[in-house]
Scaffold this active site. Structure first.
Site, PDB file in Angstrom:
ATOM      1  N   TYR A 118       0.839  -1.207   0.000  1.00 55.82           N
ATOM      2  CA  TYR A 118       0.000   0.000   0.000  1.00 55.82           C
ATOM      3  C   TYR A 118       0.875   1.260   0.000  1.00 55.82           C
ATOM      4  CZ  TYR A 118      -4.380  -2.459   1.385  1.00 55.82           C
ATOM      5  OH  TYR A 118      -5.496  -3.247   1.455  1.00 55.82           O
ATOM      6  N   GLU A 156      -7.177  -6.043   9.035  1.00 53.32           N
ATOM      7  CA  GLU A 156      -5.884  -5.850   9.699  1.00 53.32           C
ATOM      8  C   GLU A 156      -6.062  -5.175  11.055  1.00 53.32           C
ATOM      9  OE1 GLU A 156      -3.093  -3.431   7.513  1.00 53.32           O
ATOM     10  OE2 GLU A 156      -1.419  -4.032   8.795  1.00 53.32           O
ATOM     11  N   ASN A 213      -2.302   6.445  15.113  1.00 51.73           N
ATOM     12  CA  ASN A 213      -3.329   6.780  16.121  1.00 51.73           C
ATOM     13  C   ASN A 213      -4.164   7.977  15.691  1.00 51.73           C
ATOM     14  OD1 ASN A 213      -2.587   4.734  17.780  1.00 51.73           O
ATOM     15  ND2 ASN A 213      -2.139   6.027  19.570  1.00 51.73           N
TER      16      ASN A 213
END
Ligand SMILES: Cc1cc2nc3c(=O)[nH]c(=O)nc-3n(C[C@H](O)[C@H](O)[C@H](O)COP(=O)(O)OP(=O)(O)OC[C@H]3O[C@@H](n4cnc5c(N)ncnc54)[C@H](O)[C@@H]3O)c2cc1C
Length: 416
Positions: free
Chosen positions: A142, A258, A394
């Protein structure tokens, strides 16, 4: 709680069938983790992928031959059709046995569920059995130098020539690319397209002339991830999941797997590590420090909460994977709620690394002895800094939770 029973595990509320399954798993591991496999107990895992790779691959194939890989996949695709409770039991027993860290995680937990949900029958027949048998390993293509959090910036392009896709471009931070046989790569297949449109999800063989893998040395001194250069790399026209131009939707589904389901296997390592930190605290006397003791107890509680949350997330996904293809409704991938698991486990694990260093105290600041290799706690501390970055940082998880779970206003674009 931290004194006699380690970090805790199975409750007494298990059904008779689940108790029998636990006994079967434990017995199999005990009987089979012998010889070179016994020597590999406790080896591998994040930041330690270099440890006994060949033995761990042989172990994975040994497990596969006995039907202990891909537990949650439906039986017709080479799995066991195990219930969520059984998968939890398997991972708990696996951790207790200190069995070697798995090598086929990306194929089993990321690509496999994606192909089950979105692939064609021919793709399921071609790609799932070698994943279940641990005969083909996968990596995830990716990220690119200018496409990380902003993944829609992907520039690697692919065009159809004579019945084949030809792929050209650069991926980066590609975990385990050096060991992988195949890569699922997000590529721009519509020239002139921008952002989320015009992308496709291609399956590209890694062992060919048009692919170059360059390892990147990490803080831990190891090279778990790599740069991958595609220069006219070829793959068959049929090796596309979903329709051309539909790659964004498929890629997001993989990310959902994932961020959610895959964490169950990961918690094998977490539990083992927490037990190790508790043991270390007993040895160093840190367990008598009320502040450190409080953090150890909080870490234990955090792990239990994550386990329950992962089970809840999995229960939804397992139902989706069990739905037969062609049943009239496209199988769903985990929703944006999987970002909650990712945010929680990543932060928990990073804090565990900090806790391990505090338990070590000043001794943690120096390498043990020549040749000055990091010990497992120093390695945990350094590698766990990456947890709050990969599979979406995050900050990105918080954005997803805010906008797509809580329905808060979207972040203003281009004004920052
Ligand atoms: C150990 C490890 C393994 C990896 N394995 C793989 C792999 O196998 N395959 C793969 O494709 N990729 C992999 N990655 C790459 C990973 O997905 C990216 O690093 C991640 O998506 C962040 O992208 P970036 O590094 O380009 O950082 P950037 O996107 O440049 O982000 C930099 C900083 O800006 C913040 N930020 C960015 N956008 C926003 C925003 N909109 N709002 C608030 N903050 C923002 C980020 O949170 C971060 O702190 C791996 C990374 C690591 C560390």
């Amino acid at each position: 709680m931290l004194s006699r029973h380690g970090t805790g595990r199975a409750s007494g509320r298990e059904s008779a069938a689940d108790r029998a399954f636990r006994a079967e798993v434990r017995d199999w591991l005990e009987t089979n983790l012998t010889g070179e496999f016994a020597d590999a107990r406790g080896l591998g895992g994040p930041g330690r992928e270099h440890e006994a790779f060949d033995v761990r691959l042989a172990w994975e194939r040994h497990m596969a031959a006995a039907g202990w890989t891909c537990l949650g996949w439906p039986v017709e695709y080479g799995g066991r059709g195990a219930t969520v409770a059984q998968q939890v039991i398997f991972h708990e027993e696996y951790a207790l046995a200190r069995a070697p860290a798995r090598v086929g995680h990306i194929g089993e937990n990321l690509l496999g569920p994606t192909i089950i949900a979105f692939g064609t029958d021919a793709q399921r027949a071609r790609f799932l059995p070698p994943i279940a048998a641990a005969e083909e390993l996968w990596c995830q293509g990716y990220s690119e130098p200018n496409a990380g959090s902003d993944l829609a910036g992907v520039r690697t392009r692919a065009e159809l020539v004579d019945g084949e896709w030809r792929v050209t471009g650069q991926k980066v931070w590609t975990s385990l690319a050096a060991e992988a046989d195949w890569c699922f790569a997000l590529c721009r297949t519509e020239p002139g397209s921008a952002r989320h449109a015009g992308l496709s999800y291609l399956l590209v063989p890694m062992r060919q002339d048009g692919v170059e893998v360059r390892p990147i040395v990490q803080m831990t001194g190891t090279s778990e991830f790599n740069e991958v250069f595609f220069d006219g790399a070829r793959t068959d026209a049929a090796n596309i999941v979903g329709a051309p131009g539909d790659g964004w939707r498929i890629a997001m589904a993989t990310l959902g797997f994932e961020r959610g389901v895959a964490t169950l296997g990961q918690q094998v390592g977490f539990r083992r590590e927490l037990e190790g930190v508790v043991e270390l605290a007993r040895r160093t006397g840190a367990v008598d420090d009320p502040l450190l003791r409080d953090r150890l107890v909080r870490a234990w509680m955090g792990l239990e909460i994550m386990r329950l949350n992962a089970v809840r997330t999995m229960a939804g996904v397992a139902g989706d994977l069990a739905r037969p293809p062609g049943s009239g409704r496209a199988p769903d991938a985990p929703g944006p709620e999987s970002s909650i698991s990712k945010l929680v486990w990543a932060t928990w694990h990073r804090e565990l690394g900090e806790l391990a260093m505090d338990v070590l105290g000043a001794a943690g600041l120096v390498a043990d002895a020549e040749p000055y290799e990091l010990n497992e706690w120093q390695r945990l501390f350094l590698f766990s800094r990456a947890d709050t970055i990969y599979a979406g940082s995050n900050e990105i998880q918080r954005n997803i939770i805010a906008e797509r779970v809580l329905g808060l206003p979207r972040e203003p674009k281009g004004t920052a």
